[in-house]
Design a protein around this motif. Sequence first.
Motif, PDB file in Angstrom:
ATOM      1  N   ARG A  72       1.261  10.317  -0.476  1.00 37.89           N
ATOM      2  CA  ARG A  72       2.297   9.458  -1.092  1.00 37.89           C
ATOM      3  C   ARG A  72       3.191   8.835  -0.026  1.00 37.89           C
ATOM      4  N   LEU A  89       1.321   6.060   1.605  1.00 35.51           N
ATOM      5  CA  LEU A  89       1.224   4.897   0.717  1.00 35.51           C
ATOM      6  C   LEU A  89       2.550   4.142   0.638  1.00 35.51           C
ATOM      7  N   VAL A  90       3.654   4.873   0.612  1.00 33.78           N
ATOM      8  CA  VAL A  90       4.971   4.225   0.611  1.00 33.78           C
ATOM      9  C   VAL A  90       5.152   3.425   1.899  1.00 33.78           C
ATOM     10  N   ASN A  91       4.749   4.020   3.019  1.00 32.34           N
ATOM     11  CA  ASN A  91       4.858   3.309   4.298  1.00 32.34           C
ATOM     12  C   ASN A  91       3.973   2.067   4.318  1.00 32.34           C
ATOM     13  N   VAL A  92       2.774   2.172   3.765  1.00 32.75           N
ATOM     14  CA  VAL A  92       1.880   1.012   3.692  1.00 32.75           C
ATOM     15  C   VAL A  92       2.509  -0.070   2.824  1.00 32.75           C
ATOM     16  N   ASP A  93       3.074   0.309   1.690  1.00 34.56           N
ATOM     17  CA  ASP A  93       3.752  -0.662   0.820  1.00 34.56           C
ATOM     18  C   ASP A  93       4.886  -1.356   1.555  1.00 34.56           C
ATOM     19  N   ASN A  94       5.637  -0.603   2.336  1.00 34.24           N
ATOM     20  CA  ASN A  94       6.747  -1.189   3.102  1.00 34.24           C
ATOM     21  C   ASN A  94       6.239  -2.189   4.135  1.00 34.24           C
ATOM     22  N   VAL A 139       3.408  -3.868   3.981  1.00 30.06           N
ATOM     23  CA  VAL A 139       2.916  -5.040   3.244  1.00 30.06           C
ATOM     24  C   VAL A 139       4.081  -5.931   2.831  1.00 30.06           C
ATOM     25  N   ALA A 140       5.158  -5.332   2.359  1.00 31.04           N
ATOM     26  CA  ALA A 140       6.343  -6.111   1.966  1.00 31.04           C
ATOM     27  C   ALA A 140       6.919  -6.858   3.168  1.00 31.04           C
ATOM     28  N   ARG A 153       4.732  -9.807   3.981  1.00 29.22           N
ATOM     29  CA  ARG A 153       4.996 -10.893   3.023  1.00 29.22           C
ATOM     30  C   ARG A 153       6.283 -11.626   3.382  1.00 29.22           C
TER      31      ARG A 153
END
Length: 83
Positions: A22, A25-30, A32-33, A36
Amino acid sequence: MYGKSLGKYNYFTDADVVREVRNVLVNVDNVVAEVRNVSHEVGNVLTELNNVSIGSQRFGESRQHFGECKQRFARSSQRSCGS
């Protein structure tokens, strides 16, 4: 660090692994954001550069038009003074 230490080996429980996954995944989401956001900023910069280019082109056209008007005025004033 999660897990239980038994001698020189660390044993991770399922809960430890899930927690780590988890976090990743949170780090990957960050990331990606952030990518962007950078992408949007690059788009904004490119738009601004395009606007500057268009403005520069229009300035050049206006300058050329002004030069043409100056020449016409000079010709017409020579004719009116010469008559």
